[in-house]
Design an enzyme around this catalytic site. Structure first.
Site, PDB file in Angstrom:
ATOM      1  N   GLY A   1      20.555 -22.271   0.208  1.00 45.32           N
ATOM      2  CA  GLY A   1      19.688 -22.246  -0.263  1.00 45.32           C
ATOM      3  C   GLY A   1      18.993 -23.839  -0.489  1.00 45.32           C
ATOM      4  O   GLY A   1      19.342 -24.472   0.356  1.00 45.32           O
ATOM      5  N   ASN A   2      17.843 -24.047  -1.325  1.00 43.93           N
ATOM      6  CA  ASN A   2      17.777 -25.541  -1.273  1.00 43.93           C
ATOM      7  C   ASN A   2      17.137 -25.637  -2.620  1.00 43.93           C
ATOM      8  O   ASN A   2      17.099 -24.699  -3.787  1.00 43.93           O
ATOM      9  CB  ASN A   2      16.285 -25.732  -0.506  1.00 43.93           C
ATOM     10  CG  ASN A   2      15.213 -24.983  -0.480  1.00 43.93           C
ATOM     11  OD1 ASN A   2      14.665 -24.841  -1.686  1.00 43.93           O
ATOM     12  ND2 ASN A   2      15.030 -23.833   0.397  1.00 43.93           N
ATOM     13  N   ARG A   3      16.761 -26.905  -3.212  1.00 39.37           N
ATOM     14  CA  ARG A   3      16.448 -27.323  -4.546  1.00 39.37           C
ATOM     15  C   ARG A   3      15.152 -26.844  -4.951  1.00 39.37           C
ATOM     16  O   ARG A   3      14.899 -27.358  -6.204  1.00 39.37           O
ATOM     17  CB  ARG A   3      16.777 -28.639  -4.602  1.00 39.37           C
ATOM     18  CG  ARG A   3      18.227 -29.287  -4.477  1.00 39.37           C
ATOM     19  CD  ARG A   3      18.475 -30.732  -4.426  1.00 39.37           C
ATOM     20  NE  ARG A   3      18.253 -31.068  -5.694  1.00 39.37           N
ATOM     21  CZ  ARG A   3      19.220 -31.363  -6.621  1.00 39.37           C
ATOM     22  NH1 ARG A   3      20.475 -31.181  -6.275  1.00 39.37           N
ATOM     23  NH2 ARG A   3      18.924 -31.920  -7.807  1.00 39.37           N
ATOM     24  N   SER A   4      14.393 -26.181  -4.328  1.00 40.70           N
ATOM     25  CA  SER A   4      12.881 -25.959  -4.782  1.00 40.70           C
ATOM     26  C   SER A   4      12.975 -25.147  -6.116  1.00 40.70           C
ATOM     27  O   SER A   4      13.579 -23.996  -6.200  1.00 40.70           O
ATOM     28  CB  SER A   4      12.063 -25.454  -3.758  1.00 40.70           C
ATOM     29  OG  SER A   4      10.745 -24.898  -4.288  1.00 40.70           O
TER      30      SER A   4
END
Ligand code: CTP
Length: 420
Positions: free
Chosen positions: A214-217
């Site tokens: 995933g990512n931090r958005s």
């Protein structure tokens, strides 16, 4: 999509002969696009069968405070409603509502809502004329409750006089009025008549049933764009990986997704009929080639995860977009902001790139604030210094609207053969 699309209405039905007309009200509200949640009192069940409303409403009828699937049904109903309509409202309901008595699911819902309320009383003339009833109605009206009717006419048992339920069409018209719906869109504003597609949040690519890449958005900027567009009158489709945080408001249709592939499917199937696309989501560029069907255990050692590229949704939109449609991309960078933004503008064939440097304090991921640079295909450059994400949303939408207007003017000139 009807004029009430995105609008949640609790339809309360109490025990009077006129309860059968609530079926017609329900039907009309659903036809207008509303999500109707019916709540019947025990008395109402003596006059109409729940199966009728079950079949016509948007969700099954609820009756009890205690036996429904949701553990606290009145707060779910009350908090999520944009409007509560009680039709018909008996003398008992008016009295309970006036005095704040939580006697059943419907009265508890009325106490648990901050949404506007419409009551449509119906009863015999003698009851309607009682000073106690009149006083209850006057107090409710004074508190801001919209009272529709009753009207004069034939009553049950062959009597005639005041106390007949208003026509279902008039009750529905009152709902439109209270919600501010006139014609096509529930709001006034410079985006009335526009459909805006917004993506928000970071996609998650499963590795196994437990883990994902995933990512931090956080989705905050995308959701601020959705709220801003909706408040200016647009019909908004918000494709998001964080549906619980998406704006819960009239005119915003929330579509929940998790992976880049799901987001691509939902965006591409809707993009054909939207005026503006705001691609604020942080979409994974790669996903695991294989997803394990069981949890990958520590004991199995360090396994290699092979990746394959995902669809670049924005680039695909850039290749296939309709004339006049405005495409806005976003770029989260950690340096060389303008060069990277310019490259993406070019590569993806979009009208505008909104770039931010997420290595700066208070900027981007998870913050309520942002600082961005807007780079237009026309060479325009706008800097938006650190401010609330909603303010960034305002500037981005102003710009997108401007581009839409220019596209529109240009195509009008072309179709007029005006090549000056
Ligand atoms: N985007 C997309 N589909 C992808 C990847 C990105 O639609 N598979 C969109 C994003 O929503 C954003 C824009 O493309 O509006 C730029 O995304 P970004 O991640 O900044 O750029 P990438 O093209 O992925 O390039 P890089 O990660 O190398 O910066």
């Amino acid at each position: 999509m009807g004029p009430l699309a995105g609008c949640r209405i609790v339809l309360g039905v109490t025990g009077g002969v006129a309860a059968y007309k609530a079926v017609e009200v329900c039907r009309r509200l659903v036809d207008a696009g509303a999500h109707v949640a019916p709540v019947m009192t025990k008395g109402a069940l003596r006059f109409v069968g729940r199966a009728t409303l079950d079949a016509l409403a948007s969700e099954p009828v609820q009756i009890s405070l205690f036996d429904e699937p949701h553990p606290i049904p009145h707060t779910r109903l009350g908090q999520s409603a944009d409007l509560v309509v009680v039709c018909p409202a008996t003398a008992r309901l008016l009295s309970d509502y006036r005095t704040g008595r939580s006697a059943d699911l419907l009265t508890a819902t009325l106490l648990a809502t901050r949404a506007p309320v419409i009551v449509a009383p119906a009863m015999h003339t003698e009851m309607w004329d009682q000073p106690s009833v009149a006083e209850n109605v006057a107090v409710l009206a004074d508190r801001g409750v919209t009272i529709v009717g009753p009207v004069e006419g034939l009553l049950a048992g062959g009597d005639a006089g005041a106390g007949r339920l208003s026509d279902p069409a008039d009750i529905v018209a009152a709902a439109f009025d209270v919600l501010g719906v006139t014609g096509e869109s529930p709001f006034a504003g410079d985006l009335v008549g526009f459909t805006v597609l917004v993506t928000a949040g970071g996609t998650r690519e499963p590795v196994c049933p437990v883990r994902f890449l995933g990512n931090r958005s956080s989705g905050k900027q995308g959701h601020a764009l959705a709220a801003e567009a909706s408040s200016r009158g647009a019909q908004v489709v918000c494709v998001t990986t964080e549906p619980a945080l998406a704006p819960d408001r009239l005119g915003v249709k929330v579509v929940a997704v998790e992976t880049a592939a799901q987001m691509a499917t939902k965006v591409l199937e809707r993009s054909g009929d939207v005026d503006i696309v705001l691609m604020a989501a942080a979409v994974a560029d790669f996903r695991p080639v294989q997803v394990a069907d069981h949890k990958i255990k520590k004991d199995s050692g360090i396994s290699e995860i092979r990746l394959e590229p995902t669809v670049d949704i924005l680039a695909e939109l850039g290749r296939t977009r309709l004339p006049g449609q405005v495409l806005v991309g976003f770029a989260a960078e950690t340096g060389e902001l303008r060069q990277n933004a310019a490259a993406k503008l070019q590569a993806k064939g979009v009208d505008l790139i909104v770039a931010n440097d997420v290595s700066l304090p208070e900027v981007g991921f998870e913050h309520d604030t942002n600082a961005v640079v807007l780079l237009g295909a026309d060479g325009g450059l706008t800097e938006v210094p650190l401010c609330a994400k909603r303010e960034v949303a305002r500037v981005v939408i102003d710009k997108a609207l401007n581009i839409h207007q220019t596209n529109f003017d240009t195509s009008a000139q072309i179709s007029n053969g005006d090549d000056k």
